[in-house]
Design an enzyme around this catalytic site. Structure first.
Site, short mmCIF file in Angstrom:
data_model
loop_
_atom_site.label_atom_id
_atom_site.label_comp_id
_atom_site.label_asym_id
_atom_site.label_seq_id
_atom_site.Cartn_x
_atom_site.Cartn_y
_atom_site.Cartn_z
N ALA A 13 41.08 50.28 37.21
CA ALA A 13 39.47 50.95 37.12
C ALA A 13 37.81 50.34 36.71
O ALA A 13 37.50 50.49 37.41
CB ALA A 13 39.54 51.79 36.50
N ALA A 14 38.26 48.70 36.09
CA ALA A 14 37.33 48.09 35.12
C ALA A 14 36.11 47.22 36.46
O ALA A 14 35.78 46.62 36.27
CB ALA A 14 37.43 47.29 34.22
N GLN A 16 35.31 46.14 41.02
CA GLN A 16 34.30 46.97 40.93
C GLN A 16 34.41 47.57 41.83
O GLN A 16 33.56 48.25 41.83
CB GLN A 16 34.03 45.24 42.32
CG GLN A 16 34.05 44.07 41.42
CD GLN A 16 31.76 43.88 42.04
OE1 GLN A 16 31.26 44.34 42.89
NE2 GLN A 16 31.23 43.58 40.95
N ASP A 43 43.95 49.31 33.07
CA ASP A 43 43.56 48.23 33.66
C ASP A 43 43.88 47.14 33.05
O ASP A 43 44.84 48.17 31.86
CB ASP A 43 42.13 48.47 34.08
CG ASP A 43 41.77 46.86 34.81
OD1 ASP A 43 42.54 45.64 35.37
OD2 ASP A 43 40.39 47.42 35.50
N GLN A 113 54.16 50.21 38.32
CA GLN A 113 53.36 51.93 38.66
C GLN A 113 54.28 52.27 39.34
O GLN A 113 54.17 53.32 39.00
CB GLN A 113 52.29 50.55 39.02
CG GLN A 113 51.09 49.64 38.58
CD GLN A 113 50.16 49.86 39.36
OE1 GLN A 113 49.64 49.87 40.13
NE2 GLN A 113 48.92 48.77 38.17
N ALA A 131 44.93 48.17 47.26
CA ALA A 131 45.23 46.90 46.84
C ALA A 131 45.93 46.05 47.83
O ALA A 131 46.99 46.08 48.30
CB ALA A 131 45.63 46.37 45.30
N ASP A 160 38.40 50.46 57.61
CA ASP A 160 38.53 49.78 58.76
C ASP A 160 37.81 50.88 59.92
O ASP A 160 37.23 50.32 60.79
CB ASP A 160 39.70 48.92 59.32
CG ASP A 160 40.58 48.40 57.97
OD1 ASP A 160 39.86 47.55 57.72
OD2 ASP A 160 41.06 48.95 57.47
N HIS A 188 46.47 46.85 57.88
CA HIS A 188 45.11 46.69 56.86
C HIS A 188 45.40 45.10 57.17
O HIS A 188 44.99 44.40 55.74
CB HIS A 188 44.71 47.09 55.50
CG HIS A 188 43.71 47.30 55.05
ND1 HIS A 188 42.47 46.97 56.16
CD2 HIS A 188 43.38 46.05 54.03
CE1 HIS A 188 41.78 46.76 54.85
NE2 HIS A 188 41.62 45.71 54.29
N SER A 243 34.56 43.49 49.61
CA SER A 243 33.56 44.88 49.83
C SER A 243 34.31 45.57 48.63
O SER A 243 35.35 45.91 48.54
CB SER A 243 34.35 46.00 50.81
OG SER A 243 34.00 45.12 52.01
#
Length: 332
Positions: A13-14, A16, A43, A113, A131, A160, A188, A243
């Site tokens: 979350a910290a 970009q 994070d 996670q 990710a 996309d 992706h 991005s």
């Protein structure tokens, strides 16, 4: 009567994307203008101070819909009670790194996670993995969170999809909202297949096929496809960063449509668990055209796949099968 807050987890979350994403969620872009949210931000410990800064900014923005913020480096605390999980955190590929090295780093991140979500998330938690390698990270998460329904684990190919819509809208000089039903098939990655064979544009004379309006098969089968496939790399070259704004916006679109439904006659692209539709091997997380209703997605069936498209669908499926084998080899 006021709605109960929805707990939304954003990992990384910290970073970009996280920094662009959390205000969109807090403003109601993702779940609607009347849905309160509690943000869970996770994070890694080296980013703890930056994460706290993001939390301070969220408080300072005084979002009416934001009913609480959990900012933590503890995965259990982050995952407890969450209804929606947006998995932005991952290990980026660095210069000189082999694909297998990146894969093994991400396999260990997504394994831990997944275990925390499995034990601590709300029962019907919806997950989208952002990710990279997104499809395979989602597959690993699904493996290690068996109590989360397989239909609830997805990956982001909406970025996309949106890129494809943007390219068509620019080419035809029309509003992007008038273009619909492009498809992103597969991974992706640069093997994804942006497909306009079923896409249409709203015109004063009614809906017209994109192919008919563009009237340039060479561009549609060549430059258009490579532009969408390589857009991420082009942005890195221009921005010197990957991005973020567009990825955050696409993650909002993905969850918004999944939870609140797609408009009648419109489909979107989502990386979902393959059931063998369109002869795509079952057991891969693969991007298909889907419609969403009542919080459930369904693959659009019965679309004609021509020979050109068939080869593209198979090529990206082959890459995903290889990624899957590589990921599983990192588990042993």
């Amino acid at each position: 009567m006021a709605k109960e807050p929805v707990r939304v987890l954003v990992t990384g979350a910290a970073g970009q994307i996280g920094y662009a994403l959390v205000p969109m969620i807090a403003r109601g872009v993702m779940l609607g203008p009347d849905q309160p949210v509690i943000l869970h931000m996770l994070d890694i410990p080296p980013a703890a101070e930056a994460l706290n800064g993001v939390k301070m900014e969220l408080v300072d923005a005084a979002f009416p819909l934001l009913k609480g913020v959990v900012a933590t480096t503890d995965v259990v605390e982050a995952c407890t009670g969450v209804n929606i999980a947006i998995m932005v955190g991952g290990f980026p590929r660095k210069e000189g790194m082999e694909r297998k090295d990146v894969m093994s780093k991400n396999v260990s991140i997504y394994k831990s996670q997944a275990s925390a979500l499995e034990k601590h998330a709300a029962a019907n938690c919806k997950v989208v993995v952002v990710a990279n390698p997104a499809n395979t990270n989602a597959l690993i998460l699904k493996e290690f969170a068996p109590s989360i329904p397989e239909k609830n684990v997805t990956c982001l190919t909406r970025l996309d999809h949106n890129r494809a819509l943007g390219q068509i809208s620019e080419k035809l000089n029309v509003q992007v909202c008038d273009v619909k039903n492009v498809i992103i098939w597969g991974n992706h990655s640069s093997t994804q297949y942006p497909d306009v064979n079923h896409a249409t544009v709203k015109t004063p004379a009614g809906e017209k096929p994109v192919r008919e309006l563009v009237a340039d098969d060479e561009w549609l089968n060549g430059e258009f496809i490579t532009t969408v496939q390589q857009r991420g790399a082009a942005i890195i070259k221009a921005r010197k960063l990957s991005s973020a704004l567009s990825a955050a916006s696409a993650a909002c679109d993905h969850i918004h449509d999944w939870v609140l439904g797609t408009p009648e006659g419109t489909w979107v692209s989502m990386g979902v668990y393959s059931d063998g539709s369109y002869n795509v091997p079952a057991g891969l997380i693969y991007s298909f055209p889907v419609t969403c209703r009542n919080g459930e997605w369904s693959i659009v069936q019965g679309l004609h796949i021509d020979e050109f498209s068939r080869k593209k669908l198979d090529l990206t499926a082959q890459e995903l099968s290889e990624e899957k084998a590589l990921a599983y080899s990192c588990l042993t």
